[in-house]
Write a protein that holds these residues in place. Sequence first.
Motif, PDB file in Angstrom:
ATOM      1  N   UNK A 112       0.829  -1.143   0.055  1.00  0.00           N
ATOM      2  CA  UNK A 112       0.071  -0.025   0.191  1.00  0.00           C
ATOM      3  C   UNK A 112       0.865   1.253  -0.008  1.00  0.00           C
ATOM      4  N   UNK A 113       0.500   2.044  -0.810  1.00  0.00           N
ATOM      5  CA  UNK A 113       1.097   3.464  -1.006  1.00  0.00           C
ATOM      6  C   UNK A 113       2.662   3.475  -1.375  1.00  0.00           C
ATOM      7  N   UNK A 114       3.108   2.491  -1.716  1.00  0.00           N
ATOM      8  CA  UNK A 114       4.501   2.052  -2.030  1.00  0.00           C
ATOM      9  C   UNK A 114       4.848   1.817  -3.621  1.00  0.00           C
ATOM     10  N   UNK A 115       5.334   2.623  -4.534  1.00  0.00           N
ATOM     11  CA  UNK A 115       5.785   2.465  -5.695  1.00  0.00           C
ATOM     12  C   UNK A 115       6.817   1.450  -5.947  1.00  0.00           C
ATOM     13  N   UNK A 116       6.580   0.943  -7.001  1.00  0.00           N
ATOM     14  CA  UNK A 116       7.535  -0.420  -7.247  1.00  0.00           C
ATOM     15  C   UNK A 116       8.467   0.250  -8.533  1.00  0.00           C
ATOM     16  N   UNK A 117       8.680   1.478  -8.681  1.00  0.00           N
ATOM     17  CA  UNK A 117       9.579   1.677  -9.797  1.00  0.00           C
ATOM     18  C   UNK A 117      11.160   1.598  -9.390  1.00  0.00           C
ATOM     19  N   UNK A 118      11.853   1.263 -10.380  1.00  0.00           N
ATOM     20  CA  UNK A 118      13.420   1.074  -9.868  1.00  0.00           C
ATOM     21  C   UNK A 118      13.799   2.545 -10.255  1.00  0.00           C
ATOM     22  N   UNK A 129      -1.164   5.241  -9.683  1.00  0.00           N
ATOM     23  CA  UNK A 129      -2.196   4.510  -8.713  1.00  0.00           C
ATOM     24  C   UNK A 129      -1.531   3.200  -8.394  1.00  0.00           C
ATOM     25  N   UNK A 130      -0.495   3.415  -7.236  1.00  0.00           N
ATOM     26  CA  UNK A 130       0.161   2.098  -6.802  1.00  0.00           C
ATOM     27  C   UNK A 130      -0.713   1.496  -6.153  1.00  0.00           C
ATOM     28  N   UNK A 131      -1.842   1.694  -5.684  1.00  0.00           N
ATOM     29  CA  UNK A 131      -2.780   0.823  -4.909  1.00  0.00           C
ATOM     30  C   UNK A 131      -3.743   0.142  -5.655  1.00  0.00           C
ATOM     31  N   UNK A 132      -3.492   0.312  -7.162  1.00  0.00           N
ATOM     32  CA  UNK A 132      -4.583  -0.682  -8.020  1.00  0.00           C
ATOM     33  C   UNK A 132      -6.146   0.059  -8.020  1.00  0.00           C
ATOM     34  N   UNK A 136     -15.174   0.988  -4.732  1.00  0.00           N
ATOM     35  CA  UNK A 136     -15.536   1.926  -3.780  1.00  0.00           C
ATOM     36  C   UNK A 136     -14.861   3.308  -3.985  1.00  0.00           C
ATOM     37  N   UNK A 137     -15.461   4.397  -3.746  1.00  0.00           N
ATOM     38  CA  UNK A 137     -14.738   5.553  -3.722  1.00  0.00           C
ATOM     39  C   UNK A 137     -13.958   5.840  -2.503  1.00  0.00           C
ATOM     40  N   UNK A 138     -13.217   6.650  -2.578  1.00  0.00           N
ATOM     41  CA  UNK A 138     -12.182   7.240  -1.288  1.00  0.00           C
ATOM     42  C   UNK A 138     -11.183   6.508  -0.908  1.00  0.00           C
ATOM     43  N   UNK A 139     -10.633   5.535  -2.105  1.00  0.00           N
ATOM     44  CA  UNK A 139      -9.354   4.883  -1.608  1.00  0.00           C
ATOM     45  C   UNK A 139      -8.276   5.503  -2.282  1.00  0.00           C
ATOM     46  N   UNK A 140      -7.243   6.028  -1.460  1.00  0.00           N
ATOM     47  CA  UNK A 140      -6.282   6.926  -2.127  1.00  0.00           C
ATOM     48  C   UNK A 140      -5.448   6.139  -2.992  1.00  0.00           C
ATOM     49  N   UNK A 141      -5.138   6.669  -4.245  1.00  0.00           N
ATOM     50  CA  UNK A 141      -4.231   6.273  -5.048  1.00  0.00           C
ATOM     51  C   UNK A 141      -4.552   4.901  -5.895  1.00  0.00           C
ATOM     52  N   UNK A 142      -6.054   4.815  -5.815  1.00  0.00           N
ATOM     53  CA  UNK A 142      -6.658   3.852  -6.688  1.00  0.00           C
ATOM     54  C   UNK A 142      -7.445   4.426  -8.034  1.00  0.00           C
TER      55      UNK A 142
END
Length: 511
Positions: A112-118, A129-132, A136-142
């Motif tokens: 959660x909230x963690x980028x996977x970019x090198x 949108x690192x959380x996919x 439902x609404x209100x979920x950050x970075x989705x």
Amino acid sequence: MYYRLIVVLACSLFISCKENKNEKVEEKEPDKPNIVVFLVDDMGWQDTSVPFWDKKTPFNDRYNTPNMERLAKEGMKFTQAYATPVCSPTRISFITGMNAAKHRVTNWTLVKNSPTDKKDDVLDFPKWNVNGLSQVSGVERTVQATPLPQILKDNGYNTIHVGKAHFGAIDTPGENPLNLGFDVNIAGHAAGSPHSYLGTEDYGNNDKRKHLNDVPGLEKYYGKDVFLTEALTKEALIALDSVKNEPFFLYMAHYAVHIPIYGDDRFIQKYLDDGLDETEAKYASMVEGMDKSLGDIMDFLEQNNLDENTIILFMSDNGGLSAHARGGELNTHNKPLASGKGSMYEGGIREPMLVKWPGVTTAGSQTNQYLIIEDFFPTILDMVGINAPKTIQEVDGESFVSILKDNEIKKQDRPLFWHYPNRWGVDGPGIGTASMIRKGDWKLIYFYKDEHFELYNITEDIGEENNLASAKPGKVEELAEELSEYLKESNAQLPINKKTQKEVSYPAETL
């Protein structure tokens, strides 16, 4: 008296017949077709004995996939089916019908909230949108969207998820397929790979230390000599058996053939005997185990008289792995296609695809029409007769039902777009921060790091050996303009130049 009785009966019969004649005869609605989506992980275009080119290749001779051959003989083969270069973007596009530029799940997800970019020495990457995916609404970075299985469920389908999910990060709603419209979830969670493929290793759960990619929910196979692919298939058949008298949607999403590469003891020896090195023999055995799963599902459908009312769609989520973890020379495992997973070259995005639609597709047919993964969403809804469903998102994909029905070869000028403002974890040819357009025979790639272009005529140069960007500046300009307009219209995120702290230019702005 008898005469009066006969008259009364005759009148009654006449009135009854007249009423019956005027009644509207209700025709029985045809049974809803069942849907099976068989999605393989990291399977290359030639990781099969089915040729998807105009000729067989040495790789087609290496692999043994008799059930893919069987499906190809019964359905239609797509020679130019595309996905994204890595897994999560493809899976989100499949389940939402959105292009990656718009859903912004542009790299693989996990924590959660963690980028996977090198890390990169020139570029910083956007707040993607690192959380996919979230329903439902209100979920950050989705990205909030109406998922395909939810629409099918709302229209009377039993929805079954088996295997790899990888739709959302840990501790977000999208982590669990049950939150995305599936009635049943077997072994799906946030991770995109298994810690182990072996039941004797409890699929990773027997270590004292918890791993993020330990496969959940298969305790009945712990300690047993049951390969993960086989365990998932057994559970899928149990789930199918429980709903076989009602419409169902089975999303059979194998972890295979993703790393870690494990040998499937049922099949490996023949490949060792053929002289393959140990890693490649293990890989080939995983491919054959996946193929057996396909055959087991097809057998179940036939044995239960479901095969004539079940549509099967076979696809892979990105190109074959070649940049690491393989045997032999790296970046050559998809030749003549260039490179592999993670790359914007054909080896990273072109997939083996088969569709069997009984009564619609012509057995043993083939199409060279190209399509992209987000097209599956509207196509499946079109197949089952769900018209204009209400969705939160705007659907970018286009139905390919007309291709399945008439197999008419038309000259294509529909543009396809890819957007990857990220950096994958491994280096290799064509692996980089890039956007791309395919239109007709032409393909233009724009690499953000040094703002250079590569132009290929894919029909004439499937191996992308001849970069025509310098020779055809007019074509570069034309395609760069169209790609730039699409990125702007999509409000696509761009990488940031570390030195200037500004977004890198759109493709057309560099010309």
